[in-house]
Design a protein around this motif. Structure first.
Motif, PDB file in Angstrom:
ATOM      1  N   GLN A 336      62.857  65.554  56.826  1.00  0.00           N
ATOM      2  CA  GLN A 336      63.343  64.894  55.612  1.00  0.00           C
ATOM      3  C   GLN A 336      62.208  64.542  54.646  1.00  0.00           C
ATOM      4  N   ALA A 337      61.174  63.863  55.155  1.00  0.00           N
ATOM      5  CA  ALA A 337      60.102  63.415  54.258  1.00  0.00           C
ATOM      6  C   ALA A 337      59.343  64.609  53.691  1.00  0.00           C
ATOM      7  N   GLY A 338      59.111  65.637  54.517  1.00  0.00           N
ATOM      8  CA  GLY A 338      58.376  66.805  54.054  1.00  0.00           C
ATOM      9  C   GLY A 338      59.093  67.513  52.925  1.00  0.00           C
ATOM     10  N   LEU A 339      60.408  67.746  53.091  1.00  0.00           N
ATOM     11  CA  LEU A 339      61.166  68.440  52.046  1.00  0.00           C
ATOM     12  C   LEU A 339      61.244  67.584  50.786  1.00  0.00           C
ATOM     13  N   THR A 340      61.457  66.256  50.959  1.00  0.00           N
ATOM     14  CA  THR A 340      61.496  65.376  49.792  1.00  0.00           C
ATOM     15  C   THR A 340      60.195  65.483  49.018  1.00  0.00           C
ATOM     16  N   GLY A 341      59.078  65.442  49.763  1.00  0.00           N
ATOM     17  CA  GLY A 341      57.779  65.543  49.122  1.00  0.00           C
ATOM     18  C   GLY A 341      57.624  66.859  48.397  1.00  0.00           C
ATOM     19  N   ALA A 342      58.068  67.953  49.032  1.00  0.00           N
ATOM     20  CA  ALA A 342      57.937  69.269  48.405  1.00  0.00           C
ATOM     21  C   ALA A 342      58.711  69.327  47.097  1.00  0.00           C
ATOM     22  N   PHE A 343      59.962  68.804  47.099  1.00  0.00           N
ATOM     23  CA  PHE A 343      60.771  68.890  45.875  1.00  0.00           C
ATOM     24  C   PHE A 343      60.219  67.972  44.790  1.00  0.00           C
ATOM     25  N   PHE A 344      59.751  66.784  45.208  1.00  0.00           N
ATOM     26  CA  PHE A 344      59.169  65.902  44.197  1.00  0.00           C
ATOM     27  C   PHE A 344      57.912  66.534  43.631  1.00  0.00           C
ATOM     28  N   HIS A 345      57.142  67.191  44.506  1.00  0.00           N
ATOM     29  CA  HIS A 345      55.899  67.816  44.044  1.00  0.00           C
ATOM     30  C   HIS A 345      56.196  68.957  43.083  1.00  0.00           C
ATOM     31  N   ILE A 346      57.291  69.686  43.311  1.00  0.00           N
ATOM     32  CA  ILE A 346      57.688  70.749  42.379  1.00  0.00           C
ATOM     33  C   ILE A 346      57.837  70.163  40.980  1.00  0.00           C
ATOM     34  N   PHE A 347      58.553  69.020  40.893  1.00  0.00           N
ATOM     35  CA  PHE A 347      58.800  68.412  39.577  1.00  0.00           C
ATOM     36  C   PHE A 347      57.508  67.886  38.971  1.00  0.00           C
ATOM     37  N   SER A 348      56.725  67.151  39.778  1.00  0.00           N
ATOM     38  CA  SER A 348      55.549  66.502  39.184  1.00  0.00           C
ATOM     39  C   SER A 348      54.489  67.542  38.838  1.00  0.00           C
ATOM     40  N   HIS A 349      54.370  68.609  39.671  1.00  0.00           N
ATOM     41  CA  HIS A 349      53.397  69.641  39.332  1.00  0.00           C
ATOM     42  C   HIS A 349      53.803  70.390  38.075  1.00  0.00           C
ATOM     43  N   ALA A 350      55.108  70.554  37.857  1.00  0.00           N
ATOM     44  CA  ALA A 350      55.550  71.219  36.628  1.00  0.00           C
ATOM     45  C   ALA A 350      55.055  70.444  35.406  1.00  0.00           C
ATOM     46  N   LEU A 351      55.217  69.106  35.443  1.00  0.00           N
ATOM     47  CA  LEU A 351      54.740  68.285  34.320  1.00  0.00           C
ATOM     48  C   LEU A 351      53.236  68.412  34.150  1.00  0.00           C
ATOM     49  N   ILE A 352      52.493  68.289  35.273  1.00  0.00           N
ATOM     50  CA  ILE A 352      51.037  68.235  35.201  1.00  0.00           C
ATOM     51  C   ILE A 352      50.478  69.570  34.734  1.00  0.00           C
ATOM     52  N   LYS A 353      50.998  70.678  35.329  1.00  0.00           N
ATOM     53  CA  LYS A 353      50.414  71.972  35.011  1.00  0.00           C
ATOM     54  C   LYS A 353      50.745  72.389  33.579  1.00  0.00           C
ATOM     55  N   THR A 354      51.963  72.045  33.100  1.00  0.00           N
ATOM     56  CA  THR A 354      52.266  72.332  31.700  1.00  0.00           C
ATOM     57  C   THR A 354      51.292  71.614  30.791  1.00  0.00           C
ATOM     58  N   ALA A 355      51.063  70.312  31.101  1.00  0.00           N
ATOM     59  CA  ALA A 355      50.140  69.534  30.263  1.00  0.00           C
ATOM     60  C   ALA A 355      48.759  70.162  30.277  1.00  0.00           C
ATOM     61  N   LEU A 356      48.273  70.579  31.454  1.00  0.00           N
ATOM     62  CA  LEU A 356      46.923  71.147  31.534  1.00  0.00           C
ATOM     63  C   LEU A 356      46.812  72.423  30.708  1.00  0.00           C
ATOM     64  N   PHE A 357      47.803  73.322  30.830  1.00  0.00           N
ATOM     65  CA  PHE A 357      47.720  74.577  30.072  1.00  0.00           C
ATOM     66  C   PHE A 357      47.837  74.332  28.575  1.00  0.00           C
ATOM     67  N   LEU A 358      48.722  73.382  28.194  1.00  0.00           N
ATOM     68  CA  LEU A 358      48.849  73.101  26.757  1.00  0.00           C
ATOM     69  C   LEU A 358      47.550  72.513  26.225  1.00  0.00           C
ATOM     70  N   ILE A 359      46.887  71.668  27.019  1.00  0.00           N
ATOM     71  CA  ILE A 359      45.613  71.091  26.577  1.00  0.00           C
ATOM     72  C   ILE A 359      44.573  72.198  26.428  1.00  0.00           C
ATOM     73  N   ALA A 360      44.515  73.119  27.419  1.00  0.00           N
ATOM     74  CA  ALA A 360      43.552  74.217  27.335  1.00  0.00           C
ATOM     75  C   ALA A 360      43.803  75.043  26.072  1.00  0.00           C
ATOM     76  N   GLY A 361      45.099  75.312  25.787  1.00  0.00           N
ATOM     77  CA  GLY A 361      45.424  76.095  24.593  1.00  0.00           C
ATOM     78  C   GLY A 361      45.086  75.346  23.316  1.00  0.00           C
TER      79      GLY A 361
END
Lengths: 497, 132
Positions: A336-361
């Motif tokens: 349970q905790a592992g899958l929850t972490g994975a799905f939350f990480h999917i969402f939070s990484h989407a935010l973070i990585k978009t921000a990083l690429f937009l900043i680089a651009g």
């Protein structure tokens, strides 16, 4: 009318994106570029609000199925609306909307002219439709069709720039992604051969009774899926296409590919392994251990490769491989905790990585610099941008109060629950390595001085999505409740609790 | 009657054949540096998957699934996998077309269709760019 839209919202999300993809060139023909931009934005708004609307419905009365055109399951197609798919819809809508707000003012300059920009938006919409379809579909072959649409449109937006480097990256991506599609199609063929069904629920029922007779065939099938989805989501030994493709594409393309597209294929893997085959079978065939191994390898190897890169976008591209590793690790933990972490990480990484690429651009547009060593003293020239960069870097390393922490915390809890000490070590090492490849950039930006010191103008609309993303990273770290609820409900649904 | 593994494999020769062709295609994609041959490898792999699906639906001694009232006990083959492969063929054609267009574009940029040569040309360009 409103009732009709509400009732058929699940399929309308996919249809709206597809229709707007094919309507954009029509408006282009009559040179109504304002309408083109407006339509693209409106579609992403619709996806976002559709996702939020479906999420409230799922939270209120549980998962439900939508039957297409009134044909019941064995004959017709079904769509499932569950916590996992609504989480993905919200993510796709939010990230794509912010990317479009960033991209629309600069797209025509970056691609040369407005016609090319419109074709780029068409591909962008097709990718959106395919990813929404992957989030919603409940049928193996349907999944394959959406994967193919996402692959071809994803390849095409890498090559949209049209120069030699991005064309070469596109070809590499296309060949390897098609190789992956062949493996996925082969895996679906095995499952169909074993069960005689393509609907995931029926496959699950069939396998639950008879899987012990076909252990080897099932193992081959699941291995096909691991190789196929592994290539497409770029886990460590199969990642070779990603750095070229994601760093040579134009900024909005790399942002959407790195933040959402690779996650879509992870979602495909989750659907096949947890909905169609079932977590018990996956665990007892030792497939979970392979996922765990791939995840740990990705975290370490991706981070170390990222440290070695000298170009900003390439470093972020390798960091994507490491972050995909966290998601695979969470899936491999199979609790349970592992899958929850994975799905939350999917969402939070989407935010973070978009921000990083937009900043680089954004830095590339404003200063023309893409190498990390040239970014001296940029913190004083672009305070807002580098402030946002600092916030999302802290989020990426998993400092408390930032969104990256919640996902990694749950992954740690999952590893403790599974008693897997190696996974705990890898998780901690991954955070330290992330700090090693991100913090020197911040240090260089603030604590060195640049000769040509001049205040650059940051007050364009392009800074807004970057600030919103950084704010969301902070906000989600302090109030994770809405996303965490969806993620943990998705985990308990998949584990059948 | 208990069949040995070899007899089982021979009995299901279409599947065995399709997996061998799959391996050949996969090897072609990964081992050749010529871009056109890579694309041919992809096509070979896809064809082997088509064979796999069509063999799944086939029944030996079966008839095409068109209801014939004169033969009420006829064995019909399963048309669904064959139908699915129509979609597969469409996907395969579009990927091939896209990849061919990319190969033409790469040939115009680099004057060669060999992945290794393209890699060398690109590296030379990078070194010259940094030294000048």
């Amino acid at each position: 009318m409103v009732a009709l839209v509400k009732e058929n919202a699940p399929i309308l999300i996919v249809i709206a994106s597809l229709f707007s993809a094919y309507l954009l060139p029509v408006f282009m023909q009559y040179r109504r570029y304002g309408i083109v931009g407006f339509l693209a934005l409106a579609t992403q708004f619709f996806v976002l609000f559709g996702g939020i609307f479906l999420a409230t419905q799922v939270l209120a009365k549980g998962s439900f199925r939508y039957i297409l055109a009134g044909w019941e399951a064995p004959w017709g197609l079904e769509i499932t609306i569950d916590p996992l798919s609504t989480l993905f819809l919200i993510m796709i809508g939010l990230i794509n909307l912010l990317i479009l707000v960033y991209a629309l003012p600069s797209l025509a300059d970056e691609l040369g002219n407005k016609v090319r920009a419109t074709w780029f938006l068409t591909l962008f919409m097709l990718l959106t439709a395919a990813l929404c379809g992957m989030a919603l579909c409940h049928d193996l072959f349907n999944l394959y069709v959406f994967i193919e649409v996402a692959t071809i449109s994803g390849c095409a937006i890498v090559g949209a720039k049209g120069d030699a480097r991005s064309t070469e990256a596109t070809f590499k991506y296309l060949i390897l992604a098609t190789l992956g599609s062949c493996f996925v199609l082969g895996g679906i063929g095995f499952l169909y051969n074993l069960t005689g069904n393509l609907n995931m629920l029926f496959v699950n029922h069939e396998l639950a009774q008879t899987w012990s007779n076909y252990q080897y065939a099932l193992w081959v099938s699941l291995s096909f899926f691991i190789v196929g989805f592994g290539i497409k989501s770029a886990v460590f030994p199969l990642h070779v296409w990603l750095p070229d493709a994601h760093s040579s594409a134009i900024t909005p393309a790399s942002a959407v590919l790195s933040a959402i597209s690779v996650k879509g294929y992870v979602l495909g893997l989750v659907k096949v392994f947890y909905i169609a085959v079932g977590p018990l079978i996956v665990a007892s065939l030792n497939i979970s251990d392979i996922l765990l191994l791939l995840g740990m390898g990705s975290i370490i190897a991706g981070s170390i490769f990222a440290i070695a890169q000298t170009e900003l976008k390439r470093r972020f591209a390798f960091s994507t491989i490491a972050q995909i590793g966290y998601i695979f690790l969470g899936l491999g933990l199979n609790n349970q905790a592992g899958l929850t972490g994975a799905f939350f990480h999917i969402f939070s990484h989407a935010l973070i990585k978009t921000a990083l690429f937009l900043i680089a651009g954004f830095i590339l547009i404003k200063t023309g610099k893409s190498q990390i060593k040239d970014l001296t003293g940029i913190g004083k020239q672009m305070p807002l941008t580098m402030g946002a960069f600092t916030v999302v870097s802290l989020g990426m390393t998993g400092i408390p109060l930032f969104s990256g922490f919640i996902g990694k915390w749950n992954l740690l809890l999952g590893s403790l629950e599974a008693g897997n000490w190696l996974a705990i070590l890898v998780l901690l090492a991954g955070s330290i390595l992330a700090a090693i490849y991100l913090f020197p950039i911040i240090k260089q930006a603030y604590f060195t001085t640049n000769q040509d010191y001049a205040e650059l103008k940051e007050n364009t609309i392009m800074i807004v999505p970057i600030l919103i993303l950084a704010g969301t990273v902070l906000l989600l770290g302090i109030f994770p409740r809405p996303v965490l609820t969806l993620a943990s409900q998705a985990a308990s649904m998949l584990l059948g609790q | 009657m208990e069949l040995t593994i070899g007899a089982k494999l021979l009995n299901n020769y279409p599947f065995l054949g399709s997996l061998i062709i799959f391996g050949i295609g996969c090897y072609t994609v990964l081992s050749n540096s010529n871009l056109l041959k890579k694309l041919l490898g992809i096509n070979i792999m896809e064809s082997s998957i088509f064979l796999f699906y069509v063999a799944t639906g086939n029944i030996r001694g079966g008839v095409p699934p068109i209801v014939d009232l004169a033969q009420p006990e006829a064995l019909y083959i399963n048309p669904l996998p064959t139908g699915l492969m129509l979609t597969g063929i469409v996907v395969s054609i579009s990927v091939t077309g896209f990849a061919l267009a990319l190969i033409i574009k790469l040939y115009r940029f680099y004057g060669t269709m060999d992945a290794n040569e393209i890699f060398e040309i690109r590296n030379e360009g990078k070194n010259n760019g940094s030294s000048s």
